[in-house]
Motif scaffolding. Structure first.
Motif, PDB file in Angstrom:
ATOM      1  N   SER A  14      34.503  45.887  50.866  1.00 25.68           N
ATOM      2  CA  SER A  14      35.385  46.261  51.889  1.00 25.68           C
ATOM      3  C   SER A  14      36.322  44.770  51.188  1.00 25.68           C
ATOM      4  CB  SER A  14      35.168  45.647  53.554  1.00 25.68           C
ATOM      5  OG  SER A  14      34.825  46.853  54.011  1.00 25.68           O
ATOM      6  N   ASN A  15      35.613  43.864  50.935  1.00 24.86           N
ATOM      7  CA  ASN A  15      36.464  42.700  49.990  1.00 24.86           C
ATOM      8  C   ASN A  15      36.673  42.777  49.103  1.00 24.86           C
ATOM      9  OD1 ASN A  15      37.119  40.978  52.418  1.00 24.86           O
ATOM     10  ND2 ASN A  15      34.815  40.406  52.491  1.00 24.86           N
ATOM     11  N   GLU A  16      35.594  44.157  48.426  1.00 24.53           N
ATOM     12  CA  GLU A  16      35.817  43.885  47.106  1.00 24.53           C
ATOM     13  C   GLU A  16      36.873  44.769  46.804  1.00 24.53           C
ATOM     14  OE1 GLU A  16      31.963  45.350  45.797  1.00 24.53           O
ATOM     15  OE2 GLU A  16      30.786  43.317  45.771  1.00 24.53           O
ATOM     16  N   HIS A  17      36.546  45.679  47.561  1.00 28.73           N
ATOM     17  CA  HIS A  17      37.893  46.947  47.300  1.00 28.73           C
ATOM     18  C   HIS A  17      38.925  46.735  47.501  1.00 28.73           C
ATOM     19  CE1 HIS A  17      35.084  50.807  46.901  1.00 28.73           C
ATOM     20  NE2 HIS A  17      34.388  50.579  47.755  1.00 28.73           N
ATOM     21  N   ILE A  18      39.854  45.347  48.477  1.00 26.03           N
ATOM     22  CA  ILE A  18      40.519  44.746  48.783  1.00 26.03           C
ATOM     23  C   ILE A  18      41.085  44.360  47.832  1.00 26.03           C
ATOM     24  CG2 ILE A  18      41.566  43.105  50.586  1.00 26.03           C
ATOM     25  CD1 ILE A  18      39.749  44.313  52.331  1.00 26.03           C
ATOM     26  N   GLU A  19      40.430  43.931  46.824  1.00 27.26           N
ATOM     27  CA  GLU A  19      40.499  42.319  45.475  1.00 27.26           C
ATOM     28  C   GLU A  19      40.933  43.900  44.762  1.00 27.26           C
ATOM     29  OE1 GLU A  19      40.641  40.050  44.958  1.00 27.26           O
ATOM     30  OE2 GLU A  19      40.485  39.281  47.116  1.00 27.26           O
ATOM     31  N   VAL A  20      40.438  45.048  44.431  1.00 29.63           N
ATOM     32  CA  VAL A  20      40.816  46.263  43.016  1.00 29.63           C
ATOM     33  C   VAL A  20      42.538  46.483  43.488  1.00 29.63           C
ATOM     34  CG1 VAL A  20      40.286  48.697  42.895  1.00 29.63           C
ATOM     35  CG2 VAL A  20      38.396  46.730  42.638  1.00 29.63           C
ATOM     36  N   LEU A  21      42.532  46.539  44.981  1.00 32.15           N
ATOM     37  CA  LEU A  21      44.215  47.440  45.745  1.00 32.15           C
ATOM     38  C   LEU A  21      45.051  45.811  45.332  1.00 32.15           C
ATOM     39  CD1 LEU A  21      42.422  48.181  48.937  1.00 32.15           C
ATOM     40  CD2 LEU A  21      43.727  49.919  47.139  1.00 32.15           C
ATOM     41  N   ILE A  37      45.720  53.664  36.591  1.00 26.05           N
ATOM     42  CA  ILE A  37      46.000  52.343  37.618  1.00 26.05           C
ATOM     43  C   ILE A  37      46.187  53.454  39.267  1.00 26.05           C
ATOM     44  CG2 ILE A  37      47.394  50.619  37.821  1.00 26.05           C
ATOM     45  CD1 ILE A  37      47.868  50.454  35.120  1.00 26.05           C
ATOM     46  N   ILE A  38      47.367  54.059  38.959  1.00 29.67           N
ATOM     47  CA  ILE A  38      47.042  55.395  40.539  1.00 29.67           C
ATOM     48  C   ILE A  38      46.059  55.267  40.629  1.00 29.67           C
ATOM     49  CG2 ILE A  38      48.440  57.252  41.547  1.00 29.67           C
ATOM     50  CD1 ILE A  38      50.934  56.538  39.161  1.00 29.67           C
ATOM     51  N   GLU A  39      45.311  56.352  40.006  1.00 31.06           N
ATOM     52  CA  GLU A  39      43.939  56.808  40.265  1.00 31.06           C
ATOM     53  C   GLU A  39      42.730  56.198  40.958  1.00 31.06           C
ATOM     54  OE1 GLU A  39      42.407  59.566  40.340  1.00 31.06           O
ATOM     55  OE2 GLU A  39      44.491  60.860  39.552  1.00 31.06           O
ATOM     56  N   GLU A  40      42.849  54.661  39.854  1.00 30.51           N
ATOM     57  CA  GLU A  40      41.696  54.022  40.838  1.00 30.51           C
ATOM     58  C   GLU A  40      42.093  53.294  42.017  1.00 30.51           C
ATOM     59  OE1 GLU A  40      39.463  50.041  38.139  1.00 30.51           O
ATOM     60  OE2 GLU A  40      40.843  50.701  37.231  1.00 30.51           O
ATOM     61  N   ILE A  41      43.425  52.451  42.602  1.00 35.63           N
ATOM     62  CA  ILE A  41      44.106  52.399  43.039  1.00 35.63           C
ATOM     63  C   ILE A  41      43.563  53.243  44.393  1.00 35.63           C
ATOM     64  CG2 ILE A  41      45.843  51.848  44.848  1.00 35.63           C
ATOM     65  CD1 ILE A  41      47.685  50.406  42.793  1.00 35.63           C
ATOM     66  N   PHE A  42      43.913  54.716  44.205  1.00 32.98           N
ATOM     67  CA  PHE A  42      44.045  56.141  44.934  1.00 32.98           C
ATOM     68  C   PHE A  42      42.178  56.048  45.750  1.00 32.98           C
ATOM     69  CE2 PHE A  42      41.853  59.760  46.496  1.00 32.98           C
ATOM     70  CZ  PHE A  42      42.950  60.567  47.257  1.00 32.98           C
ATOM     71  N   ARG A  43      41.471  55.531  45.031  1.00 33.87           N
ATOM     72  CA  ARG A  43      39.756  55.693  44.757  1.00 33.87           C
ATOM     73  C   ARG A  43      39.399  54.846  45.974  1.00 33.87           C
ATOM     74  NH1 ARG A  43      39.517  57.282  39.249  1.00 33.87           N
ATOM     75  NH2 ARG A  43      39.288  55.183  39.060  1.00 33.87           N
ATOM     76  N   ALA A  44      40.045  53.406  45.072  1.00 31.82           N
ATOM     77  CA  ALA A  44      39.040  52.314  46.262  1.00 31.82           C
ATOM     78  C   ALA A  44      39.707  52.187  47.674  1.00 31.82           C
ATOM     79  CB  ALA A  44      40.512  50.886  46.179  1.00 31.82           C
TER      80      ALA A  44
END
Length: 676
Positions: A14-21, A37-44
């Motif tokens: 979860s911390n990893e995904h939040i850092e990505v966001l 970038i939009i796709e990566e945020i959506f995936r996270a």
């Protein structure tokens, strides 16, 4: 389903995904139309939502689902990214981070997010463009009754009859997930959350347990009692992403009874059941084969276990030194060969363990862009941050301590360094300032540089403040180099700010930064040019626990000097020792270097000697040097750094101790303190 065993993995991921966001939202602000970038945020967001739902953290799952919906609308061009949206999106991720931190500290992750969720829904619906979604809603009439439910008991049927009499509607809802749907159990959870808000679920097919365990293909059905309209139910279920089709039919108890009676004679249930079981077995076999072929080759290890491993290895290093000493004393060929082989193997093991402890400095750097963005907005400044060398690795013990000093230096750069857009424009600079955060390896050290293109340090102002505070007198001013003047701002209580703010300094100055860095065995230097900018350079050792030292002797007492601070060793004649300002100095390559007798520093008894030569160790701290006088050199060795404990932590010029191969304790000299 018991999920406690997965809690640590959930928190880490979860911390990893939040850092990505966080990271990608800041990139999106600069490139709002960048689809990648939009796709990566959506995936996270999508993955975090699924994980949260599976673990049962409803508030976290709900908010992430709302965030996911916004980016689903963005990626399908239903809405466009606007600069004012970014603040709300960053605030949303802050809420997610707060919930994950609460879970990590033993909480439930509950948080009132209705306000943020409402604003996100407004963003999602704020554009009048037609929806371009792959989701389909098929509304059927009550005549299209399916044969999904074949085992409703009399109690369930009586509930459905009674609900109809009380004015409620009974619906049979069939939901088909997309073929590429990940975490189907989480998607089912989301649908059930919507259904529970709309009414009461009487029955599901497959069962709830099978749905949780993902023991179904892509379709599941429920019977719902609700007062809501058929179209409204369909529309709300549709909001859950990764749904291919939704069928909402009226459910008739009388027609259900007729259907069961008509099918009883042909008994097709057995055949259907067999086919479902076969399909499940075939799917399970395929999943097992896939798991074997794509087995992940990395594991997560608790850092405490690595600390234990490191402590055990430190003891091994001490015993290795002891065995080496014994083999030299006994001069046994077999023992000597065995010890040499052990030394080679332990050296390889040491490299592996130290590598395991190395962490990319990005774990610290990744949180700074959002901090810089927020501070710049609070101060009405425009600041870009550029990060270079985030993959540079540093020992975890250093990583844990270095975050706060860098935060302080960045705050200082934004508050005191970078000017306001109006002032920068007057100076002929771009309105937006730039801060560069750079990390790189050099030898056995890591360097971290924080540079800005701001106002720089006003040398005259620093000198005036230093004289006023009694740090300098006017006679010392002329002998100081520019860099020595700049480093005066690192003194305790030193601040040139006309107005103390809560952004940086807070009237304390940068002495806290300096002390923290020096406690890690590092150093900090400053370079600046007025109206051009400043560079703060931090030098840190790669690791803190096992270091290479030069062992020296003072009247039969052994001391260790870290190799990282040594320039060279030399043996000089007493004729080369000069006197300046009533102090002993030597001429070292054209520079006057003060001579420091370690026996005087540590109170070691000195014996009269007629020897014409003196052994010295030249050490350096920044631009300053000193020549340390010793009796003799023993040799280079790798030693384990041990703390002196709380009772001896104030011992001057001693940073720790080590146990040598012969069992003796050698004190480790802090040459930085001596030079200072």
């Amino acid at each position: 389903m018991d999920t406690t065993q997965y809690l640590d993995v959930f928190i880490d991921e979860s911390n990893e995904h939040i850092e990505v966001l966080y990271k990608k939202l800041l990139e999106l602000e600069k490139s709002p139309s960048e689809k990648a970038i939009i796709e990566e945020i959506f995936r996270a967001a999508h993955t975090l939502k699924g994980m949260s739902a599976t673990m049962g953290y409803n508030d976290l799952a709900t908010l992430t689902h709302t965030l996911e919906n916004v980016f689903d609308a963005i990626r399908y061009d239903r809405i466009q990214v606007q600069s004012e949206m970014i603040d709300l999106l960053v605030d949303t991720v802050d809420h997610l981070n707060t919930m994950v931190e609460d879970i990590a500290s033993g909480g439930t992750g509950s948080l009132d997010v209705t306000g943020v969720a409402r604003k996100l829904e407004m963003i999602e619906k704020g554009n009048s463009l037609p929806e371009a979604s792959n989701e389909k809603v098929v509304e059927a009439d009550s005549t299209n009754l399916s044969n999904v439910f074949t085992d409703l008991d009399e109690f369930e049927l009586s509930i459905l009859n009674e609900s109809k009499e009380r004015g409620f509607e009974n619906y049979e809802i069939t939901v088909t997930l997309r073929e590429d749907c990940l975490l189907k159990g989480a998607r089912v959870f989301m649908v059930f959350e919507v259904l529970e808000q709309l009414g009461e679920v009487i029955k599901s097919e497959p069962s709830v347990n099978d749905l949780e365990e993902e023991n179904f293909e892509n379709t599941f059905s429920v019977i719902l009692v609700s007062s809501q309209d058929q179209n409204e139910i369909a529309a709300k279920i549709k909001k859950v992403s990764e749904i291919e089709e939704v069928k909402v039919n009226h459910f008739s108890v009388s027609k259900y009874r007729e259907s069961i009676e008509n099918e009883a004679s042909s008994n097709p249930i057995e055949e259907t059941t067999v086919s479902i079981v076969e399909a499940k077995e075939e799917k399970k076999t395929k999943e097992q084969e896939t798991t074997k072929s794509t087995n992940n080759k990395t594991i997560r290890v608790n850092i405490e276990k690595l600390d234990v491993l490191m402590n055990l290895f430190e003891e091994l290093i001490i015993d290795r030194g002891r065995l080496d000493q014994i083999s030299l004393d006994l001069q046994n060929a077999d023992l000597k060969e065995t010890v040499e082989r052990m030394a080679r193997i332990s050296s390889d093991l040491q490299n592996i363990i130290l590598t395991m402890r190395m962490v990319p400095i990005d774990t610290v750097f990744s949180r700074f862009p959002r901090m810089v963005r927020k501070l710049a907005r609070d101060l009405n400044k425009q600041v870009d941050i550029e990060i270079v060398g985030a993959d540079t690795e540093l020992d975890r013990t250093v990583i844990d301590e270095i975050g706060d000093p860098i935060v302080h230096l960045l705050r200082n750069a934004i508050d005191h360094g970078v000017e306001t857009p109006e002032e920068r424009k007057r100076k002929g600079k771009p309105e937006k300032g730039t801060i560069e955060l750079k990390a790189y390896h050099s030898g056995n050290h890591v360097f971290i540089e924080i540079s800005d293109d701001g106002a720089g340090i006003n040398k005259e102002k620093v000198l005036q403040k230093a004289i006023k505070n009694g740090i300098l007198n006017e006679r010392d001013v002329e002998s100081l180099t520019d860099q020595q003047v700049y480093e005066l701002i690192l003194e305790s209580g030193f601040s040139t700010a006309d107005k103390i703010s809560d952004i940086s300094g807070r009237g304390v100055g940068l002495d806290v930064v300096k002390n923290t860095i020096e406690s890690l065995g590092g150093s900090i230097s400053i370079d600046s040019e007025l109206n051009k900018g400043s560079v703060f350079s931090i030098q840190l050792p790669l690791t803190l626990t096992i270091i290479s030292v030069l062992l020296v002797e003072l009247n039969k007492e052994k001391y260790a000097i870290p190799l990282s601070s040594i320039i060279e060793t030399a043996i000089i004649s007493k004729d080369q020792i000069l006197s300046a300002h009533h102090k002993k100095v030597i001429d070292f390559r054209g520079k006057v270097v003060p001579l420091v007798d370690l026996k005087d520093i540590f109170g070691v008894d000195s014996e009269d000697s007629d020897d014409e030569y003196t052994s010295i160790v030249i050490v350096k701290k920044g631009e300053k040097m000193a020549a340390l006088v010793v009796d003799s050199f023993i040799g280079q060795q790798e030693i384990v750094l041990k703390s002196l404990g709380s009772y001896l932590n104030n011992a001057f010029a001693i940073s720790g101790a080590t146990i040598l191969g012969d069992g003796e304790v050698a004190l480790i000299i802090d040459s930085n303190a001596i030079i200072k």
